[in-house]
Design an enzyme around this catalytic site. Sequence first.
Site, PDB file in Angstrom:
ATOM      1  N   TYR A 113       0.847  -1.209   0.000  1.00 39.90           N
ATOM      2  CA  TYR A 113       0.000   0.000   0.000  1.00 39.90           C
ATOM      3  C   TYR A 113       0.881   1.258   0.000  1.00 39.90           C
ATOM      4  O   TYR A 113       0.568   2.250  -0.657  1.00 39.90           O
ATOM      5  CB  TYR A 113      -0.938  -0.008   1.208  1.00 39.90           C
ATOM      6  CG  TYR A 113      -1.728   1.282   1.352  1.00 39.90           C
ATOM      7  CD1 TYR A 113      -2.561   1.740   0.333  1.00 39.90           C
ATOM      8  CD2 TYR A 113      -1.633   2.052   2.513  1.00 39.90           C
ATOM      9  CE1 TYR A 113      -3.277   2.929   0.455  1.00 39.90           C
ATOM     10  CE2 TYR A 113      -2.350   3.237   2.650  1.00 39.90           C
ATOM     11  CZ  TYR A 113      -3.163   3.675   1.617  1.00 39.90           C
ATOM     12  OH  TYR A 113      -3.864   4.840   1.753  1.00 39.90           O
ATOM     13  N   ARG A 135       1.527   6.853  -6.631  1.00 31.60           N
ATOM     14  CA  ARG A 135       0.360   7.704  -6.876  1.00 31.60           C
ATOM     15  C   ARG A 135       0.710   9.180  -6.671  1.00 31.60           C
ATOM     16  O   ARG A 135       0.433  10.022  -7.526  1.00 31.60           O
ATOM     17  CB  ARG A 135      -0.793   7.293  -5.956  1.00 31.60           C
ATOM     18  CG  ARG A 135      -2.003   8.230  -6.066  1.00 31.60           C
ATOM     19  CD  ARG A 135      -3.217   7.719  -5.304  1.00 31.60           C
ATOM     20  NE  ARG A 135      -2.994   7.458  -3.891  1.00 31.60           N
ATOM     21  CZ  ARG A 135      -3.956   7.102  -3.035  1.00 31.60           C
ATOM     22  NH1 ARG A 135      -5.199   6.937  -3.470  1.00 31.60           N
ATOM     23  NH2 ARG A 135      -3.683   6.876  -1.763  1.00 31.60           N
ATOM     24  N   TYR A 151      -0.898  12.858   6.483  1.00 28.65           N
ATOM     25  CA  TYR A 151      -0.462  11.809   7.413  1.00 28.65           C
ATOM     26  C   TYR A 151       1.053  11.916   7.607  1.00 28.65           C
ATOM     27  O   TYR A 151       1.789  12.161   6.631  1.00 28.65           O
ATOM     28  CB  TYR A 151      -0.762  10.416   6.838  1.00 28.65           C
ATOM     29  CG  TYR A 151      -2.198   9.930   6.934  1.00 28.65           C
ATOM     30  CD1 TYR A 151      -3.147  10.543   7.748  1.00 28.65           C
ATOM     31  CD2 TYR A 151      -2.593   8.802   6.205  1.00 28.65           C
ATOM     32  CE1 TYR A 151      -4.452  10.058   7.808  1.00 28.65           C
ATOM     33  CE2 TYR A 151      -3.895   8.318   6.266  1.00 28.65           C
ATOM     34  CZ  TYR A 151      -4.826   8.946   7.065  1.00 28.65           C
ATOM     35  OH  TYR A 151      -6.099   8.466   7.116  1.00 28.65           O
ATOM     36  N   ARG A 206     -11.477  13.374   1.941  1.00 29.13           N
ATOM     37  CA  ARG A 206     -12.450  12.503   2.618  1.00 29.13           C
ATOM     38  C   ARG A 206     -13.760  12.377   1.869  1.00 29.13           C
ATOM     39  O   ARG A 206     -14.482  11.399   2.017  1.00 29.13           O
ATOM     40  CB  ARG A 206     -12.713  13.025   4.028  1.00 29.13           C
ATOM     41  CG  ARG A 206     -11.475  13.077   4.917  1.00 29.13           C
ATOM     42  CD  ARG A 206     -10.900  11.713   5.186  1.00 29.13           C
ATOM     43  NE  ARG A 206      -9.649  11.769   5.951  1.00 29.13           N
ATOM     44  CZ  ARG A 206      -8.910  10.703   6.229  1.00 29.13           C
ATOM     45  NH1 ARG A 206      -9.257   9.506   5.798  1.00 29.13           N
ATOM     46  NH2 ARG A 206      -7.800  10.841   6.915  1.00 29.13           N
ATOM     47  N   GLU A 265     -14.100  -1.047   6.481  1.00 30.73           N
ATOM     48  CA  GLU A 265     -14.075   0.274   5.847  1.00 30.73           C
ATOM     49  C   GLU A 265     -15.400   0.449   5.109  1.00 30.73           C
ATOM     50  O   GLU A 265     -15.905  -0.494   4.506  1.00 30.73           O
ATOM     51  CB  GLU A 265     -12.896   0.371   4.867  1.00 30.73           C
ATOM     52  CG  GLU A 265     -12.781   1.730   4.195  1.00 30.73           C
ATOM     53  CD  GLU A 265     -11.460   1.890   3.445  1.00 30.73           C
ATOM     54  OE1 GLU A 265     -10.391   1.719   4.074  1.00 30.73           O
ATOM     55  OE2 GLU A 265     -11.502   2.173   2.235  1.00 30.73           O
TER      56      GLU A 265
END
Length: 338
Positions: free
Chosen positions: A141, A148, A201, A214, A325
């Site tokens: 990830y 990305r 983060y 979000r 999730e």
Amino acid sequence: MSAVLQLDAPLRAQRRPLPLWRALPPSEQGLGGLAYGGAPGEARIVAPVLSEGGPQVDAWLSEGPFTDGRCGRVRWRHNGRWLFGSVELDEAVEGVGLESLAQRAYGDIFATLRETGCSHLQRLWNYLPRINVDGGGLERYRQFNSGRQQAFLAAGQAAFEGAPAACAIGTAEGPFSVHFLAGTDAPLPIENPRQVPAYHYPRTYGPRSPTFSRAALVPVSTGEVALLISGTASIVGHASVHLGDVTAQTRETLTNLQAVIEAAQARTSARFALPDMSCTIYVRHAADAPVILQAFEAAVGAGSPAAREAVVLQADICRAELLVEIEAHGVARGKVLA
Ligand code: 3EB
């Protein structure tokens, strides 16, 4: 149909059983659909479907005529106003790791946006095989996040504030795939006041932060707004909370969803409520599905549209300690406020 009409073309989301959708002629399949439990050749999500209705499709509908095309590895369909695209890459075939794979996929996505004039990403769905597995010193990830973010920066796309809504989900098998919805107009990104923006983060979660907001508010027709909520989990601030407690993680996730909806409410006259939204629930352990659904139904109401239409999938979440999730989307009458 004239270009003028296409510029007014509305966007609609419709969730229906996969066999029904497959039976439609391409002209009635809209821009495309995310096929949960689909087959090769579809925008398929390769994950076991645990919900009673079996495989479903989230179709994104608009007015034709549609144009189909390819750009690099991206297959897309658009009507001049809205575009749905997919890119699927096989690591074994490409011969590179997830970081480079993500850069290739996103490079082609951004080329698609430039080529078609549907230049604004509204929502992205990322599916990564074996997401939590170590990929040579870095979790896969986190490799994906590196590729990305670099692709966003290389293309001059907003990689921090202004990033599109998204999810990043792990699958046991299948290709690395990214599906995306784009349009001619920029959406309004929404953050959750209970959570640090993911693009901020700290480094402890990987060398480059995730690239998503979000949620996004998207005007979809004259007088209608969509709220597209990204994958949402049991994270407060930037920390995963309620480790090992699946019920508490589900409740925290629902509290986060509620907080995102409230944050969105401040930016639109449209009224959104989770019980009326289309939800997709990703469950790490299939055996946890009953308790997760119990907590979910306690929050939205057992007879609500959200409860009746929820798609439950067995999949991995992007942090190994997260057990559930939930993502959601809905449309309501109103306007995005300036
Ligand atoms: C989180 O809040 C949980 O990397 O695109 C949710 C939504 C998550 C999107 C992404 C990751 C992504 O960090 C994981």
